[in-house]
Motif scaffolding. Structure first.
Motif, PDB file in Angstrom:
ATOM      1  N   ILE A  16       0.956  -1.194   0.095  1.00  0.00           N
ATOM      2  CA  ILE A  16      -0.020   0.232  -0.002  1.00  0.00           C
ATOM      3  C   ILE A  16       0.796   1.194   0.024  1.00  0.00           C
ATOM      4  N   GLN A  17       1.790   1.332   0.880  1.00  0.00           N
ATOM      5  CA  GLN A  17       2.613   2.448   0.993  1.00  0.00           C
ATOM      6  C   GLN A  17       3.551   2.780  -0.381  1.00  0.00           C
ATOM      7  N   PHE A  18       4.096   1.784  -0.803  1.00  0.00           N
ATOM      8  CA  PHE A  18       4.792   2.091  -2.185  1.00  0.00           C
ATOM      9  C   PHE A  18       3.853   2.296  -3.344  1.00  0.00           C
ATOM     10  N   ALA A  19       2.668   1.937  -3.303  1.00  0.00           N
ATOM     11  CA  ALA A  19       1.831   1.916  -4.673  1.00  0.00           C
ATOM     12  C   ALA A  19       1.376   3.536  -4.447  1.00  0.00           C
ATOM     13  N   LEU A  20       1.041   3.898  -3.087  1.00  0.00           N
ATOM     14  CA  LEU A  20       0.463   5.126  -3.037  1.00  0.00           C
ATOM     15  C   LEU A  20       1.446   6.318  -3.002  1.00  0.00           C
ATOM     16  N   MET A  21       2.832   5.911  -2.980  1.00  0.00           N
ATOM     17  CA  MET A  21       4.048   6.822  -3.126  1.00  0.00           C
ATOM     18  C   MET A  21       4.242   6.865  -4.523  1.00  0.00           C
ATOM     19  N   ALA A  22       3.995   5.819  -5.518  1.00  0.00           N
ATOM     20  CA  ALA A  22       3.980   5.885  -6.818  1.00  0.00           C
ATOM     21  C   ALA A  22       2.848   6.413  -7.798  1.00  0.00           C
ATOM     22  N   GLY A  23       2.010   7.033  -6.754  1.00  0.00           N
ATOM     23  CA  GLY A  23       0.708   7.758  -7.159  1.00  0.00           C
ATOM     24  C   GLY A  23      -0.169   6.576  -8.038  1.00  0.00           C
ATOM     25  N   ALA A  24      -0.348   5.596  -7.504  1.00  0.00           N
ATOM     26  CA  ALA A  24      -1.367   4.414  -7.975  1.00  0.00           C
ATOM     27  C   ALA A  24      -2.394   4.444  -7.020  1.00  0.00           C
ATOM     28  N   GLU A  25      -3.635   3.897  -7.536  1.00  0.00           N
ATOM     29  CA  GLU A  25      -4.946   3.704  -6.904  1.00  0.00           C
ATOM     30  C   GLU A  25      -4.876   2.401  -6.385  1.00  0.00           C
ATOM     31  N   VAL A  26      -5.315   2.294  -5.064  1.00  0.00           N
ATOM     32  CA  VAL A  26      -5.124   1.191  -4.430  1.00  0.00           C
ATOM     33  C   VAL A  26      -6.548   0.537  -4.128  1.00  0.00           C
ATOM     34  N   ILE A  27      -6.839  -0.734  -4.366  1.00  0.00           N
ATOM     35  CA  ILE A  27      -8.037  -1.441  -4.024  1.00  0.00           C
ATOM     36  C   ILE A  27      -7.449  -2.383  -2.911  1.00  0.00           C
ATOM     37  N   LEU A  28      -8.162  -2.573  -1.832  1.00  0.00           N
ATOM     38  CA  LEU A  28      -7.656  -3.519  -0.666  1.00  0.00           C
ATOM     39  C   LEU A  28      -8.604  -4.267  -0.366  1.00  0.00           C
ATOM     40  N   LEU A  29      -8.215  -5.583  -0.111  1.00  0.00           N
ATOM     41  CA  LEU A  29      -8.934  -6.716   0.346  1.00  0.00           C
ATOM     42  C   LEU A  29      -8.725  -6.967   1.865  1.00  0.00           C
ATOM     43  N   SER A  30      -9.468  -7.096   2.676  1.00  0.00           N
ATOM     44  CA  SER A  30      -9.375  -7.485   4.035  1.00  0.00           C
ATOM     45  C   SER A  30     -10.510  -8.274   4.587  1.00  0.00           C
ATOM     46  N   GLY A  31     -10.212  -9.011   5.398  1.00  0.00           N
ATOM     47  CA  GLY A  31     -11.275  -9.836   6.117  1.00  0.00           C
ATOM     48  C   GLY A  31     -12.032  -9.340   7.490  1.00  0.00           C
ATOM     49  N   SER A  32     -11.339  -7.895   7.645  1.00  0.00           N
ATOM     50  CA  SER A  32     -11.755  -7.174   8.852  1.00  0.00           C
ATOM     51  C   SER A  32     -12.094  -5.487   8.458  1.00  0.00           C
ATOM     52  N   ASP A  33     -13.286  -5.332   8.851  1.00  0.00           N
ATOM     53  CA  ASP A  33     -13.893  -3.852   8.350  1.00  0.00           C
ATOM     54  C   ASP A  33     -12.986  -2.978   9.275  1.00  0.00           C
ATOM     55  N   GLU A  34     -12.436  -3.203  10.631  1.00  0.00           N
ATOM     56  CA  GLU A  34     -11.753  -2.318  11.306  1.00  0.00           C
ATOM     57  C   GLU A  34     -10.680  -2.163  10.754  1.00  0.00           C
ATOM     58  N   LYS A  35      -9.805  -3.206  10.162  1.00  0.00           N
ATOM     59  CA  LYS A  35      -8.602  -3.149   9.347  1.00  0.00           C
ATOM     60  C   LYS A  35      -8.666  -2.154   8.061  1.00  0.00           C
ATOM     61  N   LEU A  36      -9.814  -2.468   7.454  1.00  0.00           N
ATOM     62  CA  LEU A  36     -10.065  -1.546   6.327  1.00  0.00           C
ATOM     63  C   LEU A  36     -10.169  -0.111   6.720  1.00  0.00           C
ATOM     64  N   GLN A  37     -10.809   0.190   7.833  1.00  0.00           N
ATOM     65  CA  GLN A  37     -10.808   1.531   8.183  1.00  0.00           C
ATOM     66  C   GLN A  37      -9.428   2.199   8.257  1.00  0.00           C
ATOM     67  N   ARG A  38      -8.707   1.273   9.059  1.00  0.00           N
ATOM     68  CA  ARG A  38      -7.178   1.772   9.368  1.00  0.00           C
ATOM     69  C   ARG A  38      -6.679   2.072   7.937  1.00  0.00           C
TER      70      ARG A  38
ATOM     71  N   ASN B 195      18.897  -1.025  -1.242  1.00  0.00           N
ATOM     72  CA  ASN B 195      19.362   0.153  -1.114  1.00  0.00           C
ATOM     73  C   ASN B 195      18.537   1.379  -1.799  1.00  0.00           C
ATOM     74  N   LYS B 196      17.912   0.872  -2.843  1.00  0.00           N
ATOM     75  CA  LYS B 196      16.876   1.627  -3.703  1.00  0.00           C
ATOM     76  C   LYS B 196      15.771   1.990  -2.770  1.00  0.00           C
ATOM     77  N   MET B 197      15.287   0.890  -2.356  1.00  0.00           N
ATOM     78  CA  MET B 197      14.036   1.022  -1.318  1.00  0.00           C
ATOM     79  C   MET B 197      14.472   2.000   0.066  1.00  0.00           C
ATOM     80  N   ASN B 198      15.599   1.747   0.477  1.00  0.00           N
ATOM     81  CA  ASN B 198      15.982   2.743   1.594  1.00  0.00           C
ATOM     82  C   ASN B 198      16.000   4.095   1.148  1.00  0.00           C
ATOM     83  N   ASN B 199      16.246   4.455  -0.057  1.00  0.00           N
ATOM     84  CA  ASN B 199      16.382   5.656  -0.512  1.00  0.00           C
ATOM     85  C   ASN B 199      15.002   6.208  -0.486  1.00  0.00           C
ATOM     86  N   ALA B 200      14.171   5.610  -1.127  1.00  0.00           N
ATOM     87  CA  ALA B 200      12.663   6.033  -1.289  1.00  0.00           C
ATOM     88  C   ALA B 200      11.991   5.998  -0.170  1.00  0.00           C
ATOM     89  N   LEU B 201      12.291   5.252   0.782  1.00  0.00           N
ATOM     90  CA  LEU B 201      11.651   5.525   2.150  1.00  0.00           C
ATOM     91  C   LEU B 201      12.202   6.658   2.854  1.00  0.00           C
TER      92      LEU B 201
END
Ligand SMILES: NC(=O)c1ccc[n+]([C@@H]2O[C@H](COP(=O)([O-])OP(=O)(O)OC[C@H]3O[C@@H](n4cnc5c(N)ncnc54)[C@H](OP(=O)(O)O)[C@@H]3O)[C@@H](O)[C@H]2O)c1
Length: 337
Positions: free
Chosen positions: A178-200, A293-299
């Protein structure tokens, strides 16, 4: 020093806390005092001795951790005492394409001890310095979960602004995705079995949320959200026959990263749809030091902090692993030493 060993019971409960002697360093080795660990689903496969992950009795589990170098061999040149470092999940994969040699000796697996111990000896090139702005526990989440998500979305595929990415679940790999997709400007669709986790996840900026327990045919929901087109990329952590749903949810010419095996090691897959939709199925096996190393730079540039659900003490390691097994966590479970 203390270490947890796998015993012939092959269970979390039967892990045994032992006293171990310090090892002598070879000239190219360093001694790392472990400061924090993070737990991965794969640690459970090793501890329980599942299939090919079954290690010999006595193996020390857990792949991911961060520590401080406290002793340096006489020929070490690339790291120094007091450096804060993480071990590489695949210690031989420094750069380039994957080879059989680079795949050998993953930490905390069948052939090599892991980090659920107070001190660990590494060859100097098996370590990577971690970003200073992260806490020890945050940095400990990077070697497996972080790098796997990075590799699939940013290296093997290179997602673009405006792409749609389907992410399954809210465990370690999924939240980094999720974090990398949002960083790249992508739209995320998320599946979870928990409404509480989806709200987070909504608070993280995820706009499209589907509870896969309420919507077992979630692939139809994904098609509705994308106006029938499907997503550009699926981060498949469930595996087995579940991949058929991802095949239905992905767009023509889309990509599915095959990462997880929560539903099993084999599946009955609709191969003809892969052909007609021109889907790219890409297997992902963690990643290399070069990618790390590339990931560390992006973070660092994007000020991304890994998401930690809870941190335990070393003495509570079995409790932490039990919680991982229950899958009630959101993000990562860590152990602080
Ligand atoms: N190939 C590699 O290099 C690599 C690297 C890391 C991990 N993995 C694999 O990837 C998988 C995930 O690892 P992890 O450490 O991130 O696990 P984790 O932290 O334990 O998270 C697992 C999550 O999977 C979700 N889940 C379970 N069933 C699901 C379903 N039917 N649909 C959607 N989500 C579902 C759950 O999310 P909710 O609670 O939100 O439903 C759960 O929290 C494991 O199979 C692991 O072995 C592979």
């Amino acid at each position: 020093m203390k270490a947890y060993q796998i015993t012939k019971g092959y269970s979390i409960a039967s892990l045994s806390l032992i006293e171990k002697d310090h090892l002598q360093l070879l000239p190219n080795q360093v001694l790392v005092k472990i400061k924090a660990l993070s737990l991965n689903y794969r640690d459970l496969l090793v501890i329980k001795g599942v299939d090919d992950w079954k290690p010999p009795v006595g193996r020390i589990p857990v792949s991911d951790g961060v520590g401080t170098i406290v002793e340096v061999g006489s020929e070490v040149t690339t790291v120094s005492a007091n450096d804060r470092v993480a071990g590489l999940f695949l210690p031989n994969w420094l750069d380039g394409k994957l080879t059989a040699e680079k795949l050998a000796n993953p930490l905390g697996g069948k052939v090599r001890d892991g980090l659920l111990q107070e001190y660990v000896v590494f060859n100097e090139n098996e370590l990577i310095k971690v970003p200073a702005f992260l806490t020890d526990s945050e940095a400990a989440t990077l070697p497996c979960a972080g790098l796997t998500a990075w590799h699939s979305l940013m290296e093997k595929d290179k997602i673009q602004p405006g792409n749609t990415v389907l992410i399954q679940g809210t465990g370690g790999v999924s939240l980094f995705s999720i974090q990398f997709a949002l960083m790249a400007g992508a739209e995320v669709i998320l599946l979870s079995g928990s409404d509480e986790k989806l709200q987070r996840a909504k608070q993280m900026g995820v706009n499209h949320l589907i509870n896969y327990k309420q919507f077992p045919n979630w692939e139809d929901e994904v098609l509705n959200i994308t106006n029938g087109r499907g997503v550009d990329h699926v981060v498949e952590v469930v595996g087995s026959d579940h991949i058929n749903k991802s095949i239905d949810a992905v767009a023509l010419d889309g990509t599915i990263s095959i990462i997880g095996l929560i539903n099993g090691l084999k599946g009955n897959i609709n191969t003809v749809k892969i052909m007609t939709k021109q889907i790219k199925l890409q297997g992902i096996n963690v990643g290399s030091k070069e990618m790390f190393n590339k990931m560390n730079n992006a973070l660092e540039v994007n000020n991304i902090h890994p998401i930690i659900d809870k941190t335990y003490s070393f003495d509570e390691a079995k409790e932490a692993l039990t919680l991982l097994e229950r899958s009630s966590h959101f993000g990562k479970l860590c152990i602080s030493l």
